[in-house]
Design an enzyme around this catalytic site. Structure first.
Site, mmCIF file in Angstrom:
data_model
loop_
_atom_site.group_PDB
_atom_site.id
_atom_site.type_symbol
_atom_site.label_atom_id
_atom_site.label_comp_id
_atom_site.label_asym_id
_atom_site.label_seq_id
_atom_site.Cartn_x
_atom_site.Cartn_y
_atom_site.Cartn_z
ATOM 1 N N ASP A 56 0.846 -1.190 0.000
ATOM 2 C CA ASP A 56 0.000 0.000 0.000
ATOM 3 C C ASP A 56 0.884 1.243 0.000
ATOM 4 O O ASP A 56 2.104 1.163 0.170
ATOM 5 C CB ASP A 56 -0.966 -0.001 1.195
ATOM 6 C CG ASP A 56 -0.244 -0.055 2.535
ATOM 7 O OD1 ASP A 56 0.964 -0.351 2.548
ATOM 8 O OD2 ASP A 56 -0.883 0.205 3.573
ATOM 9 N N ASP A 115 2.129 4.675 1.618
ATOM 10 C CA ASP A 115 2.205 5.340 2.923
ATOM 11 C C ASP A 115 2.084 6.848 2.735
ATOM 12 O O ASP A 115 2.815 7.437 1.925
ATOM 13 C CB ASP A 115 3.535 5.013 3.606
ATOM 14 C CG ASP A 115 3.713 3.512 3.822
ATOM 15 O OD1 ASP A 115 2.830 2.908 4.439
ATOM 16 O OD2 ASP A 115 4.734 2.963 3.369
#
Length: 479
Positions: free
Chosen positions: A202, A204
């Site tokens: 993912d 950040d």
């Protein structure tokens, strides 16, 4: 006899607003509890649901095209949520519905709806870095730190990742370009923008409106997938929230920071996206290696860390002209630990104007001591450093949230000593102080080192507080 319209007309207007919203005549209790929400309720009532449905459909087409759901299902879910209050009689749940609907009607268009319109041209700003030349150096540095002994009996928490992460990443790439004044990224994705060989999961992010963004995104996912989405707040991570689905699968998380903190975070501009300066990220990585859990991660997947480290080393070599010749001078700075009081004294006089730094391992103790000093010039950089800093009478005071590794009884391990030095250098970068000579010496101090076993380590500071969450399906907000 003349009547004051404030005594009759305005209450009648308020009553009508609440009645229209609830789809029924409110009870006396409902009226008195909701009358102060009349302005928000009116905004919700007049909100153009058709335009909103259209925006969500466009977001679905662009970022969630592989999700099997029809336009009519999306519309039904949206209209169902905006009429949910008509079947709700619990005052607490009504307040939650009003609050979340208010976020949608006042912010969604500007935050996520805007992603559906034509984007500005991308300004190509990539530099070609020779990362390969740094891979052996990075491997040597990391090998000397690969000293964690994995306890096979230790139960590790599983980090389940949602299948929607790839969709959210696609959305986030566009979001970072459109909202690059309020949202920046760090971590693997930011390094991927420099070195396409980096693997990332993912994305950040740090942003100034994290809660609003995550609520809007949670509803977008809910309306598209029909899944119950939960937002959670973790007490020991400052201003941190995470979105998970109903099966506890991780979708995305975010740290919220103030705008004044955002303004001082060192950053660079790549393809219309601001990323945290890789120099700053490298210092954070060195700091985090003082955390025993991070060393365990290193032992499990050294090549992942090697790719990141090599990328950042090449960046600092290219940007700052760092020469890797092994000349480390006074690095790492001398560190003496008082295990009883949980304070590490770092001798800083060889590099900085302040002669020493007192590093507290308990944040509450530092806060108390700062009050006793009667000093009001401390700098709080929130989750960017997880610490405040204060310089008073030529002494720096700060807090270190990670473990301190010991190589022998009462002796700070060189991995932690470098982590403490990096923590001080983060302050120098954030305040535009001098750091380049110190950075050069710090990086060179990581070269040609033998492995030193870990004798023991201090425990992390225990953070008080409770977990908070927003459960959209159950109309509950606990913070």
């Amino acid at each position: 006899m003349n009547r004051n319209p404030d005594q009759n007309t305005l209450p009648n207007i308020t009553l009508k607003i609440i009645e229209t919203y609830l789809g029924r005549v409110p009870s006396v209790n409902e009226y008195h509890m909701l009358k102060l929400q009349a302005r928000n309720i009116q905004k919700i009532t007049v909100f153009n649901k058709d335009i909103f449905v259209s925006l969500v459909k466009k977001n679905k087409k662009r970022f969630f095209s592989d999700v099997d759901t029809s336009a009519s299902e999306i519309k039904d879910r949206i209209l169902s949520y905006f009429s949910k209050q008509t079947q709700t009689y619990n005052i607490g749940k009504l307040f939650t519905i009003i609050e979340l609907q208010s976020v949608l009607v006042t912010t969604y268009t500007d935050i996520l709806g805007v992603l559906t319109i034509k984007a500005p041209n991308v300004i190509s700003s990539k530099i070609s870095y020779n990362v390969t030349s740094m891979e052996e150096l990075a491997r040597d540095m990391l090998n000397s730190m690969n000293v964690a002994v994995i306890d096979k009996a230790k139960v590790m928490g599983r980090h389940n990742v949602s299948s929607l992460v790839k969709n959210v990443n696609k959305l986030m790439e566009e979001y970072l370009r459109r909202h690059n004044k309020s949202c920046i990224c760090y971590g693997s994705y930011s390094l991927y923008l420099i070195n396409p060989n980096i693997r990332y999961g993912d994305i950040d992010i740090l942003q100034t409106n994290s809660r609003t963004f995550l609520i809007d995104l949670a509803f977008l996912i809910k309306f598209i997938t029909g899944n119950n989405i939960i937002l959670s707040k973790i007490p020991y991570l400052r201003n941190y929230m995470v979105i998970k689905d109903e099966n506890d699968n991780h979708i995305i998380d975010s740290f919220n920071i103030r705008q004044d903190t955002m303004n001082v975070v060192p950053k660079i501009f790549i393809d219309n996206i601001y990323i945290v300066d890789p120099t700053f990220q490298l210092l954070n990585m060195i700091k985090m290696f003082s955390q025993i859990d991070r060393l365990e991660d290193l032992s499990k997947d050294p090549e992942k860390f090697n790719a990141r480290m090599a990328t950042m080393l090449e960046y600092v070599r290219y940007t700052h002209g760092i020469v890797f010749d092994g000349k480390r001078n006074n690095m790492p700075m001398k560190c003496i630990i008082d295990e009883n009081n949980r304070i590490v004294t770092v001798t800083t006089k060889d590099y900085f104007s302040f002669k020493k730094c007192l590093v507290y391992l308990d944040e509450n103790v530092l806060s108390s001591d700062i009050l006793d000093l009667n000093a009001d010039t401390s700098c709080d950089f929130e989750s960017v450093t997880n610490s405040v800093y204060l310089i008073h009478d030529n002494i720096m005071y700060t807090y270190f949230s990670n473990t301190i590794l010991l190589s022998d009884k009462g002796k700070v391990h060189e991995i932690s000593a470098r982590g403490l030095c990096a923590h001080i250098l983060l302050y120098q970068m954030l305040t535009s102080g001098e750091y380049k000579q110190c950075l050069s010496d710090l990086l060179n101090s990581m070269m040609n080192r033998d492995k030193i076993p870990i004798y023991s380590h201090t425990e992390r500071d225990k953070k008080p507080g409770r977990h908070g969450f927003i459960n959209i399906e159950k109309d509950i907000i606990v913070f």
